[in-house]
Design an enzyme around this catalytic site. Structure first.
Site, mmCIF file in Angstrom:
data_model
loop_
_atom_site.group_PDB
_atom_site.id
_atom_site.type_symbol
_atom_site.label_atom_id
_atom_site.label_comp_id
_atom_site.label_asym_id
_atom_site.label_seq_id
_atom_site.Cartn_x
_atom_site.Cartn_y
_atom_site.Cartn_z
ATOM 1 N N GLU A 162 13.277 -2.261 -13.400
ATOM 2 C CA GLU A 162 14.295 -0.885 -13.175
ATOM 3 C C GLU A 162 15.551 -1.330 -14.384
ATOM 4 O OE1 GLU A 162 14.641 0.585 -9.864
ATOM 5 O OE2 GLU A 162 12.424 0.067 -8.773
ATOM 6 N N ASN A 205 9.299 -5.178 -14.348
ATOM 7 C CA ASN A 205 9.108 -4.318 -13.208
ATOM 8 C C ASN A 205 9.623 -3.052 -13.512
ATOM 9 O OD1 ASN A 205 6.962 -4.052 -11.750
ATOM 10 N ND2 ASN A 205 8.814 -3.297 -10.276
ATOM 11 N N HIS A 241 4.494 4.168 -8.238
ATOM 12 C CA HIS A 241 4.517 5.324 -6.821
ATOM 13 C C HIS A 241 4.171 6.265 -6.976
ATOM 14 C CE1 HIS A 241 6.558 2.024 -4.326
ATOM 15 N NE2 HIS A 241 7.538 1.789 -5.442
ATOM 16 N N GLU A 270 4.056 -1.862 -7.084
ATOM 17 C CA GLU A 270 3.864 -1.201 -5.807
ATOM 18 C C GLU A 270 3.558 0.229 -5.296
ATOM 19 O OE1 GLU A 270 8.840 -1.060 -6.094
ATOM 20 O OE2 GLU A 270 8.607 -1.834 -7.551
ATOM 21 N N ASP A 272 1.614 2.924 -3.975
ATOM 22 C CA ASP A 272 1.334 3.809 -2.956
ATOM 23 C C ASP A 272 1.480 4.976 -3.149
ATOM 24 O OD1 ASP A 272 4.553 4.094 -2.997
ATOM 25 O OD2 ASP A 272 4.861 3.168 -1.684
HETATM 26 O O1 9MR Z 1 10.666 -0.622 0.194
HETATM 27 C C1 9MR Z 1 11.837 -1.143 -0.071
HETATM 28 C C2 9MR Z 1 13.061 -0.637 0.513
HETATM 29 O O2 9MR Z 1 12.660 -0.881 2.282
HETATM 30 C C3 9MR Z 1 14.131 -0.555 0.026
HETATM 31 O O3 9MR Z 1 15.253 -0.109 1.679
HETATM 32 C C4 9MR Z 1 14.946 -0.378 -1.452
HETATM 33 C C5 9MR Z 1 16.671 -0.368 -0.745
HETATM 34 O O4 9MR Z 1 16.088 -0.244 -2.789
HETATM 35 O O5 9MR Z 1 13.835 -1.202 -2.209
HETATM 36 C C6 9MR Z 1 12.322 -0.365 -1.695
HETATM 37 O O6 9MR Z 1 11.535 -1.754 -2.342
HETATM 38 C C7 9MR Z 1 11.957 -1.075 -3.945
HETATM 39 C C8 9MR Z 1 11.341 -2.333 -4.887
HETATM 40 O O7 9MR Z 1 12.543 -3.245 -4.241
HETATM 41 C C9 9MR Z 1 11.792 -1.608 -6.542
HETATM 42 N N1 9MR Z 1 10.839 -0.206 -6.810
HETATM 43 C C10 9MR Z 1 11.483 0.737 -5.959
HETATM 44 C C11 9MR Z 1 10.860 0.098 -4.365
HETATM 45 C C12 9MR Z 1 11.235 0.982 -3.193
HETATM 46 O O8 9MR Z 1 11.857 1.870 -4.241
#
Ligand code: 9MR
Length: 452
Positions: A162, A205, A241, A270, A272
């Site tokens: 990101e 990513n 997402h 990722e 969903d």
């Molecule tokens: O799913 C993850 C969640 O449990 C955490 O609180 C969050 C914190 O930033 O990160 C989420 O995962 C993220 C991933 O690492 C990177 N892309 C976005 C995902 C969803 O927020």
């Protein structure tokens, strides 16, 4: 340091294998239905993997682990490999939670994606306070220590996550790395990563890069430049997402293809999709088809096993509901992969069940175990599950269920009794059994629940 860390990872792996072997035995007994059919096996038949993000603290939940083990052949630790989890204090590394996931996954022959080495979020505050020189060395040291620990265990790393801004600018996102080290931090991170583990695939990513837009164009330009100059990059992850505000783009497949044409693998990392029913199912089917249509799209990871633990649980964005029942989205994904569309190659009725275990009483050389069987989102008329008690324990009696045995008396398959096979959606029943410990106090392991 690297050596002792690695041996800790191996210990975790061996521990994982022992419990997994027991579970596999039971699953083989309890799934007497048609040939095994799962997201992972159907994807494998297409030369791909199908994975899930996993949280270490849920692995002890029987239904979570059995759904993961039955359906998926790749995992991504959801939070356990992030900087705040692995190096919250400078120079002091913690791997125990991530080791649990890696041990579980490797013990089941699943691939592991490392997520993530350099990211602006979940970054401890000590990192943002560093000078440029210090930050450069902290970044390279972080990459080196984490990758060394898992060397040989990870098929691909999200080296940088990101790094681009949303919106139309195509600019880099402000972060300690960007602001202090400039554009070159991404290249430096990839070069460091390659030098540490030349066998791991190195990926960039991001999200909102799933269709052709200003952000994905900027990532595309970076990857093209890296390939032209020989900066090591092997893959690009598209988080995917989706919800009504950010739907599956109509040019999703074309976008994956244009990146693949640069000479990198692409993965859906990722996935969903918020929603329910047919609409959600159609979207899932289309995403899977898009990946299958791109020969360098090597795998799909959904961002969680069950809606219950999704980071956006209220949007019910995953393939299994909170009771671990397969949703229409599951059937659509499995069908798109060429599978039967029903979990475990089931009977097509949509009947599913889940099981959980508690010890209801225990004494010196024995205990009573209780297994609760819960129907998924469809009514069921019969259920069956496996129970393995660790040797030299012996089951001496069961009630409210009909058991069959292996020769040693340690593995049983329990089917419903005549009076408790029919359950309404979400309803539960239970069966019990008495075990002689014979000196071993460990808890039994449940197999997957199958229903019709
Ligand atoms: O799913 C993850 C969640 O449990 C955490 O609180 C969050 C914190 O930033 O990160 C989420 O995962 C993220 C991933 O690492 C990177 N892309 C976005 C995902 C969803 O927020």
């Amino acid at each position: 340091m690297a050596t002792s860390n690695r041996s800790r990872a191996r210990v975790a792996l061996r521990t994982g294998v022992a419990s997994i072997l027991a579970a596999v035995t039971v699953a083989a007994l309890s799934q007497t239905a048609a040939a095994a059919d799962s997201l992972g096996s159907a994807a494998a038949a297409k030369g791909r993997y199908f994975g899930a993000a996993v949280a270490a603290n849920h692995l002890g939940e029987t239904a979570y682990a059995s759904t993961l083990d039955r359906e998926f052949n790749q995992v991504t630790p959801e939070n356990e490999m992030k900087w705040d989890a692995t190096e919250s204090t400078r120079g002091s590394f913690t791997f125990s939670n991530a080791d649990q996931i890696v041990g579980h996954a490797l013990g089941k022959g699943m691939k592991v994606r490392g997520h993530t080495l350099v990211w602006h979020s979940q970054l401890p505050s000590w990192v943002s306070g560093l000078s440029a020189t210090d930050l450069r060395s902290a970044m390279n040291n972080h990459i080196t220590q984490v990758m060394e620990h898992y060397k040989g265990d990870i098929y691909a790393w999200d080296v940088v996550n990101e790094a681009f801004q949303d919106g139309g600018s195509g600019a880099r996102r402000s972060s300690p790395f960007q602001d202090k080290l400039g554009n070159g931090f991404i290249e430096e991170a990839f070069r460091t990563a390659r030098s540490v583990d030349p066998a791991a695939k190195l990926c960039y990513n991001d999200y909102n890069t799933d269709g052709v837009n200003a952000k994905s164009n900027a990532v595309y330009a970076m990857v093209k430049d890296f390939k032209a100059r020989g900066v090591p990059i092997d893959c690009v992850g598209f988080q995917s997402h989706f919800n009504s505000a950010s739907p599956v783009p109509s040019d999703y497949q074309a976008n994956l293809q244009r990146f693949a044409d640069l000479g990198v693998d692409v993965q859906i990392t990722e996935l969903d999709i918020e929603g329910s029913g047919t609409a959600q199912a159609t979207n899932y089917g289309n995403v899977v088809k898009a990946c299958l249509a791109v020969s360098r799209c090597t795998g799909i990871t959904v961002w969680g096993v069950t809606d219950k633990y999704s980071w956006r649980s209220s949007g019910t964005p995953l393939l299994f509901d909170s009771n671990y029942a397969a949703k229409p989205a599951y059937s659509a994904a499995l069908t798109a992969l060429g599978g039967s569309g029903t979990p475990g190659g089931g009977d097509g009725s949509g009947a599913t069940c889940s099981v959980s275990y508690t010890t209801s009483e225990a004494w010196n050389d024995g205990y009573n175990g209780k297994v609760t069987v819960t129907a998924g989102s469809s009514p069921i008329t019969a259920w069956s599950t496996g129970v393995t008690v660790p040797a030299p324990q012996k089951v001496v009696t069961t009630w409210n269920g009909s058991p069959s045995w292996d020769s040693g008396g340690t593995v049983m398959t329990v089917k419903n009794a005549a009076y408790n096979g029919s359950l309404a959606p979400g309803a539960s029943t239970s069966f019990g059994f008495t075990v002689q410990k014979n000196g071993n106090g460990a808890a039994p392991v449940l197999g997957a629940c199958t229903a019709s």
